[in-house]
Design a protein around this motif. Structure first.
Motif, PDB file in Angstrom:
ATOM      1  N   GLU A   1       0.809  -1.196   0.000  1.00  0.00           N
ATOM      2  CA  GLU A   1       0.000   0.000   0.000  1.00  0.00           C
ATOM      3  C   GLU A   1       0.856   1.266   0.000  1.00  0.00           C
ATOM      4  O   GLU A   1       0.518   2.235  -0.667  1.00  0.00           O
ATOM      5  N   SER A   2       1.955   1.226   0.763  1.00  0.00           N
ATOM      6  CA  SER A   2       2.805   2.424   0.802  1.00  0.00           C
ATOM      7  C   SER A   2       3.445   2.688  -0.549  1.00  0.00           C
ATOM      8  O   SER A   2       3.595   3.844  -0.954  1.00  0.00           O
ATOM      9  N   LEU A   3       3.800   1.644  -1.269  1.00  0.00           N
ATOM     10  CA  LEU A   3       4.374   1.831  -2.600  1.00  0.00           C
ATOM     11  C   LEU A   3       3.344   2.384  -3.576  1.00  0.00           C
ATOM     12  O   LEU A   3       3.658   3.244  -4.400  1.00  0.00           O
ATOM     13  N   LEU A   4       2.125   1.906  -3.479  1.00  0.00           N
ATOM     14  CA  LEU A   4       1.067   2.442  -4.348  1.00  0.00           C
ATOM     15  C   LEU A   4       0.788   3.908  -4.039  1.00  0.00           C
ATOM     16  O   LEU A   4       0.586   4.713  -4.953  1.00  0.00           O
ATOM     17  N   ARG A   5       0.830   4.261  -2.756  1.00  0.00           N
ATOM     18  CA  ARG A   5       0.662   5.675  -2.386  1.00  0.00           C
ATOM     19  C   ARG A   5       1.835   6.502  -2.908  1.00  0.00           C
ATOM     20  O   ARG A   5       1.652   7.640  -3.344  1.00  0.00           O
ATOM     21  N   ALA A   6       3.033   5.929  -2.861  1.00  0.00           N
ATOM     22  CA  ALA A   6       4.208   6.642  -3.375  1.00  0.00           C
ATOM     23  C   ALA A   6       4.066   6.893  -4.872  1.00  0.00           C
ATOM     24  O   ALA A   6       4.334   8.000  -5.347  1.00  0.00           O
ATOM     25  N   VAL A   7       3.639   5.882  -5.620  1.00  0.00           N
ATOM     26  CA  VAL A   7       3.442   6.057  -7.065  1.00  0.00           C
ATOM     27  C   VAL A   7       2.441   7.176  -7.319  1.00  0.00           C
ATOM     28  O   VAL A   7       2.663   8.040  -8.179  1.00  0.00           O
ATOM     29  N   ALA A   8       1.345   7.192  -6.564  1.00  0.00           N
ATOM     30  CA  ALA A   8       0.336   8.247  -6.735  1.00  0.00           C
ATOM     31  C   ALA A   8       0.925   9.623  -6.422  1.00  0.00           C
ATOM     32  O   ALA A   8       0.647  10.602  -7.133  1.00  0.00           O
ATOM     33  N   ALA A   9       1.754   9.709  -5.389  1.00  0.00           N
ATOM     34  CA  ALA A   9       2.383  10.991  -5.042  1.00  0.00           C
ATOM     35  C   ALA A   9       3.351  11.435  -6.138  1.00  0.00           C
ATOM     36  O   ALA A   9       3.396  12.623  -6.488  1.00  0.00           O
ATOM     37  N   PHE A  10       4.104  10.487  -6.705  1.00  0.00           N
ATOM     38  CA  PHE A  10       5.020  10.852  -7.785  1.00  0.00           C
ATOM     39  C   PHE A  10       4.242  11.260  -9.034  1.00  0.00           C
ATOM     40  O   PHE A  10       4.646  12.177  -9.746  1.00  0.00           O
ATOM     41  N   ASP A  11       3.131  10.583  -9.295  1.00  0.00           N
ATOM     42  CA  ASP A  11       2.278  10.985 -10.418  1.00  0.00           C
ATOM     43  C   ASP A  11       1.800  12.423 -10.235  1.00  0.00           C
ATOM     44  O   ASP A  11       1.771  13.204 -11.192  1.00  0.00           O
ATOM     45  N   GLU A  12       1.419  12.753  -9.020  1.00  0.00           N
ATOM     46  CA  GLU A  12       0.960  14.114  -8.719  1.00  0.00           C
ATOM     47  C   GLU A  12       2.085  15.127  -8.941  1.00  0.00           C
ATOM     48  O   GLU A  12       1.877  16.188  -9.530  1.00  0.00           O
ATOM     49  N   ALA A  13       3.282  14.785  -8.497  1.00  0.00           N
ATOM     50  CA  ALA A  13       4.429  15.681  -8.691  1.00  0.00           C
ATOM     51  C   ALA A  13       4.734  15.870 -10.172  1.00  0.00           C
ATOM     52  O   ALA A  13       5.011  16.984 -10.624  1.00  0.00           O
ATOM     53  N   ILE A  14       4.650  14.785 -10.935  1.00  0.00           N
ATOM     54  CA  ILE A  14       4.899  14.857 -12.375  1.00  0.00           C
ATOM     55  C   ILE A  14       3.827  15.700 -13.065  1.00  0.00           C
ATOM     56  O   ILE A  14       4.128  16.473 -13.981  1.00  0.00           O
ATOM     57  N   ALA A  15       2.579  15.578 -12.623  1.00  0.00           N
ATOM     58  CA  ALA A  15       1.502  16.386 -13.202  1.00  0.00           C
ATOM     59  C   ALA A  15       1.749  17.875 -12.974  1.00  0.00           C
ATOM     60  O   ALA A  15       1.453  18.702 -13.834  1.00  0.00           O
ATOM     61  N   GLN A  16       2.332  18.211 -11.822  1.00  0.00           N
ATOM     62  CA  GLN A  16       2.626  19.609 -11.523  1.00  0.00           C
ATOM     63  C   GLN A  16       3.862  20.107 -12.264  1.00  0.00           C
ATOM     64  O   GLN A  16       3.955  21.276 -12.596  1.00  0.00           O
ATOM     65  N   ASP A  17       4.822  19.181 -12.484  1.00  0.00           N
ATOM     66  CA  ASP A  17       6.057  19.555 -13.181  1.00  0.00           C
ATOM     67  C   ASP A  17       6.478  18.403 -14.088  1.00  0.00           C
ATOM     68  O   ASP A  17       7.185  17.494 -13.648  1.00  0.00           O
ATOM     69  N   PRO A  18       6.042  18.403 -15.348  1.00  0.00           N
ATOM     70  CA  PRO A  18       6.329  17.299 -16.261  1.00  0.00           C
ATOM     71  C   PRO A  18       7.821  17.049 -16.514  1.00  0.00           C
ATOM     72  O   PRO A  18       8.176  16.013 -17.081  1.00  0.00           O
ATOM     73  N   ASP A  19       8.680  17.949 -16.090  1.00  0.00           N
ATOM     74  CA  ASP A  19      10.120  17.746 -16.275  1.00  0.00           C
ATOM     75  C   ASP A  19      10.835  17.405 -14.969  1.00  0.00           C
ATOM     76  O   ASP A  19      12.060  17.481 -14.903  1.00  0.00           O
ATOM     77  N   PHE A  20      10.096  17.024 -13.940  1.00  0.00           N
ATOM     78  CA  PHE A  20      10.666  16.690 -12.633  1.00  0.00           C
ATOM     79  C   PHE A  20      11.265  15.281 -12.711  1.00  0.00           C
ATOM     80  O   PHE A  20      10.631  14.284 -12.378  1.00  0.00           O
ATOM     81  N   LEU A  21      12.495  15.211 -13.184  1.00  0.00           N
ATOM     82  CA  LEU A  21      13.166  13.944 -13.473  1.00  0.00           C
ATOM     83  C   LEU A  21      13.247  13.032 -12.248  1.00  0.00           C
ATOM     84  O   LEU A  21      13.024  11.816 -12.361  1.00  0.00           O
ATOM     85  N   ALA A  22      13.538  13.580 -11.090  1.00  0.00           N
ATOM     86  CA  ALA A  22      13.656  12.755  -9.882  1.00  0.00           C
ATOM     87  C   ALA A  22      12.334  12.051  -9.557  1.00  0.00           C
ATOM     88  O   ALA A  22      12.336  10.915  -9.060  1.00  0.00           O
ATOM     89  N   ALA A  23      11.218  12.690  -9.840  1.00  0.00           N
ATOM     90  CA  ALA A  23       9.920  12.069  -9.587  1.00  0.00           C
ATOM     91  C   ALA A  23       9.699  10.874 -10.528  1.00  0.00           C
ATOM     92  O   ALA A  23       9.179   9.837 -10.106  1.00  0.00           O
ATOM     93  N   TYR A  24      10.111  11.014 -11.787  1.00  0.00           N
ATOM     94  CA  TYR A  24      10.002   9.890 -12.716  1.00  0.00           C
ATOM     95  C   TYR A  24      10.862   8.716 -12.245  1.00  0.00           C
ATOM     96  O   TYR A  24      10.424   7.566 -12.290  1.00  0.00           O
ATOM     97  N   ARG A  25      12.090   9.020 -11.815  1.00  0.00           N
ATOM     98  CA  ARG A  25      12.994   7.953 -11.350  1.00  0.00           C
ATOM     99  C   ARG A  25      12.420   7.259 -10.115  1.00  0.00           C
ATOM    100  O   ARG A  25      12.408   6.036 -10.034  1.00  0.00           O
TER     101      ARG A  25
END
Length: 187
Positions: A1-25
């Motif tokens: 569950e924590s990993l799924l929440r992390a993926v959702a948080a990174f998706d949110e970060a990417i939506a706010q900044d499509p070039d946020f490379l660390a979030a993609y990684r």
């Protein structure tokens, strides 16, 4: 569950900044761990590969992304792709323990005992606290018949990662295969 929440948080970060490379990684790493341990690999493989390709589209020389992609492909038995991506990662950055872990598992599939020992040792030298290495190093060793080395590795990793159930599982299997059924079952 924590990993799924992390993926959702990174998706949110990417939506706010499509070039946020660390979030993609980070998203890619979380997906790879889910792929490896929790979900049916063939269902999640496309998402892991897509996430890593998004990193490479923004940074074509990203050694960590090639390394992660290669490790994922080894675990998916995509041998040619794995070799190409691990080799590319190594050519870009020889200091990534994850790349050496990928090679160790690749060589284990081929039964290349000496190369597994070399890659596990090198990965450990480069990244001694890597939890994936702690777990998969055990598996690579006993896949090539190095039962004593796998058992020793597993015991040492248990001391380094006492709360990691996957490390305990691998150590238990190594103990069992080495003939210590009681320890294997206990772990």
């Amino acid at each position: 569950e924590s990993l799924l929440r992390a993926v959702a948080a990174f998706d949110e970060a990417i939506a706010q900044d499509p070039d946020f490379l660390a979030a993609y990684r980070a998203r890619s790493d979380a997906l790879r761990i889910i792929f490896t341990y929790f979900e049916e690999p063939r269902k999640l493989l496309p998402a892991v590969e897509e996430s890593l390709r998004a990193v490479l589209a923004r940074d074509p020389g990203n050694a960590e992304a090639f390394s992660s992609l290669g490790l994922t492909q080894v675990m998916a038995w995509q041998w040619r792709e794995a070799w190409d991506n691990l080799s590319r990662a190594r050519s870009l950055d020889r200091s990534l323990g994850q790349t050496e872990l990928g090679f160790a598992l690749y060589y284990a599939a081929l039964g290349e005992r000496a190369k597994v020992l070399e890659s596990v040792a090198r990965a450990n030298e480069l990244d001694p606290l890597n939890t994936e290495l702690a777990d998969w190093g055990t598996w690579a060793l006993f896949m090539v018949g190095e039962l004593d080395a796998a058992r020793t590795w597993g015991q040492r990793q248990m001391r380094e990662h006492p709360e990691n159930g996957f490390v305990a599982c691998g150590a238990g299997i190594a103990a069992y295969l080495s003939g210590d059924t009681a320890e294997g079952v206990a772990l």
